[in-house]
Design an enzyme around this catalytic site. Structure first.
Site, PDB file in Angstrom:
ATOM      1  N   HIS A 153      29.411  32.891  30.026  1.00  0.00           N
ATOM      2  CA  HIS A 153      29.311  34.357  29.902  1.00  0.00           C
ATOM      3  C   HIS A 153      28.331  34.746  28.790  1.00  0.00           C
ATOM      4  O   HIS A 153      28.672  35.485  27.856  1.00  0.00           O
ATOM      5  CB  HIS A 153      30.687  34.970  29.640  1.00  0.00           C
ATOM      6  N   GLU A 212      38.588  33.967  31.190  1.00  0.00           N
ATOM      7  CA  GLU A 212      37.652  33.479  30.187  1.00  0.00           C
ATOM      8  C   GLU A 212      38.305  33.427  28.813  1.00  0.00           C
ATOM      9  O   GLU A 212      38.968  34.401  28.426  1.00  0.00           O
ATOM     10  CB  GLU A 212      36.410  34.377  30.162  1.00  0.00           C
TER      11      GLU A 212
END
Length: 319
Positions: A286, A267
């Site tokens: 997220h 990420e």
């Protein structure tokens, strides 16, 4: 006053909250983001560091002689070498409880999207599809009722239990696999089964376990093949729990009907992640933890953690 350095404060507080509570505890320096090679320069004289995703390695700790405390502004603390911190007498804390309801809510945001496709149908109406429809209604995806369907929870901590409570309110059957729990949860009516039974019996599977060396990549081609034909996967936990190419293959083949993911292995997501082009795969960035209410709780708990440490009564220690 001792120096407090926030290395990456933007995601917690992009400007809609105050850092005043920390300013009352020491000389506060807040950075929105910090490259790893700038940590030592910014935290050289710091007694306390707060980090969300900025990694703190053993090499970095060796160059921060004044450091006594690292407060992780999240539940997961794998960004810190906790063993190295412990060896140097540095306390590490995390925030274990702030986002329970927000994450459980995101599970059902994804689950309801996969079963109703509200956004796509609303977009179709906005584009004029309903105006030109010969019938009084239309749908472009199978519409799935949740009552009577089975939700399998891999992991049954606070978030797993909160998710089970929501599922039961929809009339769903709920089972869980958790290696640390075997007795049924009388309050929510959840039965505990082995992992293969859960995978083969669940219409929806939601992951709620921390990432460890033992479970990294556990949902691989072999385990995915056990999953019920046409079932769905939700992951709001940790991306590396899933072998992403194997999941993409299962989605593209139709064995898995859809996936709702709030986390991925790296990420921000990489452009070559196979899930970006997989069929019926919906990825959010997220954000399950990031409701305003949850971030306010996180801020307050982070302050409490630091106060407790300063008073010689540390809590939520992970090292």
């Amino acid at each position: 006053m001792d120096k407090i350095v926030v290395l990456d404060g933007f995601t917690l507080n992009p400007g809609d909250m105050s850092w005043d509570a920390f300013e009352s505890l020491g000389k506060l320096c807040v950075y929105e983001r910090t490259d790893e090679n700038c940590i030592v320069e910014r935290a050289q004289d710091a007694t306390y560091i707060l980090t969300n995703k900025t990694p703190i390695t053993a090499k970095t700790l060796d160059r921060l002689p004044s450091l006594k405390y690292i407060g992780v502004l999240a539940t997961g603390f794998n960004v810190v070498d906790v063993q190295a911190a412990a060896e140097r007498g540095i306390t590490v804390t995390n925030i274990p409880t702030y986002g329970t309801r927000s994450v459980a809510q995101m599970v059902f945001a994804h689950l309801l999207h996969l079963t109703q496709h509200v956004a796509e149908h609303a977009q179709g109406v906005a584009k004029g599809k309903w105006q030109t429809c010969p019938d009084f209604c239309y749908w472009e995806y199978p519409l799935i009722e949740l009552e009577g369907k089975t939700l399998g929870l891999v992991g049954y901590g606070r978030i797993g239990k909160a998710t089970a409570q929501i599922a039961r309110s929809f009339g769903m059957n709920v089972m869980s696999y958790d290696p640390f729990i075997s007795a049924p949860d009388v309050e929510t009516g959840v039965d505990f089964v082995d992992l293969d039974t859960l995978l083969s019996s669940s219409d929806f599977i939601s992951l709620h376990c921390p990432l460890t060396d033992q479970n990294r990549g556990f949902l691989n081609k072999e385990k995915i093949s056990i999953m019920k034909q046409g079932s769905f996967l939700i992951n709001t936990s940790r991306g590396p729990l899933v072998c992403e190419q194997d999941l993409a293959d299962a989605l593209n083949s139709g064995h898995i009907a859809g996936a709702g993911l709030d986390v991925v292995s790296t990420e921000p997501i990489k452009a070559n992640n196979p899930l970006l082009t997989a069929k019926n795969c919906y990825i959010t960035p997220h954000i399950s933890w990031a409701t305003e209410s949850a971030r306010k709780r996180l801020m307050a708990l982070a302050v409490d953690n630091l106060k407790a440490f300063m008073e010689g009564k540390p809590k939520n220690i992970v090292s």
